[in-house]
Design an enzyme around this catalytic site. Structure first.
Site, PDB file in Angstrom:
ATOM      1  N   LYS A  64       7.914   0.325  -1.877  1.00 51.12           N
ATOM      2  CA  LYS A  64       7.144  -1.142  -1.381  1.00 51.12           C
ATOM      3  C   LYS A  64       7.460  -2.014  -2.917  1.00 51.12           C
ATOM      4  O   LYS A  64       7.908  -1.257  -3.755  1.00 51.12           O
ATOM      5  CB  LYS A  64       5.451  -0.821  -1.451  1.00 51.12           C
ATOM      6  CG  LYS A  64       5.074  -2.151  -0.434  1.00 51.12           C
ATOM      7  CD  LYS A  64       5.845  -2.166   1.304  1.00 51.12           C
ATOM      8  CE  LYS A  64       5.415  -3.121   1.500  1.00 51.12           C
ATOM      9  NZ  LYS A  64       6.151  -2.926   3.420  1.00 51.12           N
ATOM     10  N   LYS A 122      13.195   2.582   1.057  1.00 47.67           N
ATOM     11  CA  LYS A 122      13.768   1.860   1.516  1.00 47.67           C
ATOM     12  C   LYS A 122      11.822   0.829   1.238  1.00 47.67           C
ATOM     13  O   LYS A 122      10.876   1.952   2.025  1.00 47.67           O
ATOM     14  CB  LYS A 122      13.206   2.005   2.760  1.00 47.67           C
ATOM     15  CG  LYS A 122      13.454   0.571   4.200  1.00 47.67           C
ATOM     16  CD  LYS A 122      15.592   0.099   3.885  1.00 47.67           C
ATOM     17  CE  LYS A 122      15.580  -1.018   4.868  1.00 47.67           C
ATOM     18  NZ  LYS A 122      14.737  -2.076   4.334  1.00 47.67           N
ATOM     19  N   LYS A 156       6.279   6.948   6.794  1.00 47.32           N
ATOM     20  CA  LYS A 156       6.255   6.420   8.564  1.00 47.32           C
ATOM     21  C   LYS A 156       8.200   6.667   8.092  1.00 47.32           C
ATOM     22  O   LYS A 156       8.714   6.999   9.427  1.00 47.32           O
ATOM     23  CB  LYS A 156       6.296   4.988   7.388  1.00 47.32           C
ATOM     24  CG  LYS A 156       7.157   4.251   8.975  1.00 47.32           C
ATOM     25  CD  LYS A 156       6.483   2.680   8.562  1.00 47.32           C
ATOM     26  CE  LYS A 156       5.287   2.264   8.201  1.00 47.32           C
ATOM     27  NZ  LYS A 156       5.094   0.941   7.558  1.00 47.32           N
TER      28      LYS A 156
END
Length: 477
Positions: free
Chosen positions: A112, A76, A100
């Site tokens: 990313k 993600k 995170k």
């Protein structure tokens, strides 16, 4: 002979800064060096160049998609459009996404993406062609899919670009029942979730509000508990910065300075973020806002005296050169990587509480998780229970009124009867996530007095969770 100071020699790329923070934290974990190296490494880096017709010319676009960790799937992470995009930046942001997600207990690996373009230089039609071609490249290499890798908006992208990605994916994967889960940050009519747009800024507010409600921490800083009356500075009036400023203002804080790329404005009595936004939309700049003072340089805003400083723009805005001049008691990293490792050391020595990006700005991925779940379940949050809850609440209220002989006002009746709809549930889930994450990180510091800052504690939390996932998967026999 030219000589340099030790501080001048300590220059790091963004990814090296992330690795430095990781290495600092890893000594407080139980994992052996090989496992730590695997957690730290980027699992897959896809660098591509593809041609797109722009006007009468063919332009070759440079783009990236990095999957940092496969300890949980799907991966993600957002997609940004910026001329500053490079492989190092995308790798660093992907790594931060892994940590995170682990901290806020969202079951994704980090990823990313980025395209090295300035979106302002293209028409919407040209941007659509570029976005669709990028998506097709991702599909070819299996770098996108609801169970593989789920992109989202980032700097320079939004709901429009996510719509193009979704449509391209569906056209290339016809009949895939969960196709709407291939990307998040979509418009509502295409499977988006209410509350996604303000999620990151609201998450920043929830996290810092909870910190300000911890008496021990505020006593250490010499500040009263609570948000009300706190003097706040926000750098960046994009989606994240605007919403963070808005929620702090509504909670009774004084937003005394707002900083943008082209200027900064100051008013010691506080600024109204909505009015500043209207002014910028009308004039193209936050400068010359009525009742505010324009600062000579926008960077001067970072060094003003305040209780809370929220960098919500780009990385490395506070470094070894200006960190000593920062007077904030609390720094909340709404942007990714706004502090360098040198700045961290300087601010820690000054007793400043730095609330790190790797969980403070996790509101976006948290609500993206909710959107992904919504897409997989094929039902809107609150649809099944809202009316039942409202009918039950009204019935209970009527019974109480009959028993007591007293009636509540129409306003109170409406409030008591209300059943949770989608945005209520999203806000509730986000608030719970941010509060739980803050206390988990803080508890790590309390358990180990050698951990002196929240960033190191956050990394320790993340490393332990990712390491445990690998161990449970049997990847390290």
């Amino acid at each position: 002979m030219v000589t340099t100071t030790a501080q001048e020699q300590q220059t790091y790329s963004f990814f090296e800064s992330v690795e430095k923070s990781f290495d600092k934290a890893s000594k407080f974990t139980k994992w052996e060096s090989g496992i730590l190296e695997q957690i730290k490494a980027c699992n897959a880096v896809y660098r591509m160049k593809f041609p797109v017709r722009v006007g009468n010319d063919i332009e070759v676009i440079e783009a990236y998609r990095v999957q940092h960790s496969h300890h949980k799937l799907p991966c993600k992470g957002g997609i940004r459009f910026s001329e500053e995009v490079n492989q190092d930046e995308v790798m660093a942001l992907a790594a931060l996404m892994t940590y995170k997600c682990a901290i806020v207990n969202v079951p994704f690996g980090g990823a990313k993406g980025g395209l090295k373009i300035n979106p302002r230089n293209y028409t919407p039609f040209q941007l659509e062609a570029i976005t669709r071609r990028y998506t097709a490249e991702l599909v070819k290499k299996n770098f996108i899919g609801p169970g593989v890798d789920v992109p989202a908006p980032d700097y320079g992208t939004g709901e429009r670009e996510m719509s193009w990605i979704l449509d391209t994916y569906i056209s290339l994967r016809p009949g895939e029942v969960d196709a709407y889960g291939c990307v998040t940050g979509k418009p509502l009519h295409l499977g988006g979730v209410r509350g996604r747009r303000e999620a990151t800024g609201l998450g920043v507010f929830y996290g810092l509000r909870e910190l300000c409600n911890i008496k021990e921490e505020m006593d250490r800083l010499g500040l009263p508990t609570g948000i009300e009356g706190k003097r706040v500075i926000v750098q960046g009036m994009g989606n994240v910065g605007y919403h963070a400023a808005k929620y702090f203002h509504e909670a009774g804080a004084k937003v005394i300075c707002l900083i943008e790329w082209d200027g900064a404005i100051f008013n010691d009595q506080g600024l109204e973020p909505d009015e500043v936004l209207k002014h910028r939309n009308a004039t193209g700049s936050i400068k010359n806002f009525p009742g505010a003072v324009d600062l000579e340089k926008n960077t001067m805003g970072l060094e003003l005296d305040c209780d809370i400083l929220i960098p919500a723009a780009l990385e490395n805005v506070i470094d070894g050169k200006n960190a000593a001049n920062v007077k904030a008691r609390i720094i909340g990293e709404a942007a990714n990587g706004p502090l360098t490792p040198e700045a961290d050391e300087i601010l820690s020595a000054k007793g400043v509480i730095v609330v790190p990006d790797m969980f403070l700005n996790a509101g976006g991925v948290t609500v993206s998780y909710f959107e992904w779940l919504k897409n997989l379940s094929h039902v809107r949050y609150g649809r099944l229970g809202k009316r039942f809850d409202e009918n039950m609440n009204i019935h209970i209220l009527s019974v109480i009124e009959d028993m007591t002989g007293k009636k509540v006002s129409d306003k109170e009746r409406k409030f008591i009867a209300h059943g949770a709809d989608e945005v209520d549930l999203v806000y509730s889930g986000l608030e719970e996530t941010m509060i739980t994450a803050l206390h988990e990180v803080r508890q790590k510091m309390l358990d180990n007095p050698e951990i002196k800052d929240m960033r190191t504690a956050a990394y320790v939390c993340a490393i332990d969770k990712v390491g445990a996932s690998y161990e449970q998967l049997g990847i390290f026999p």
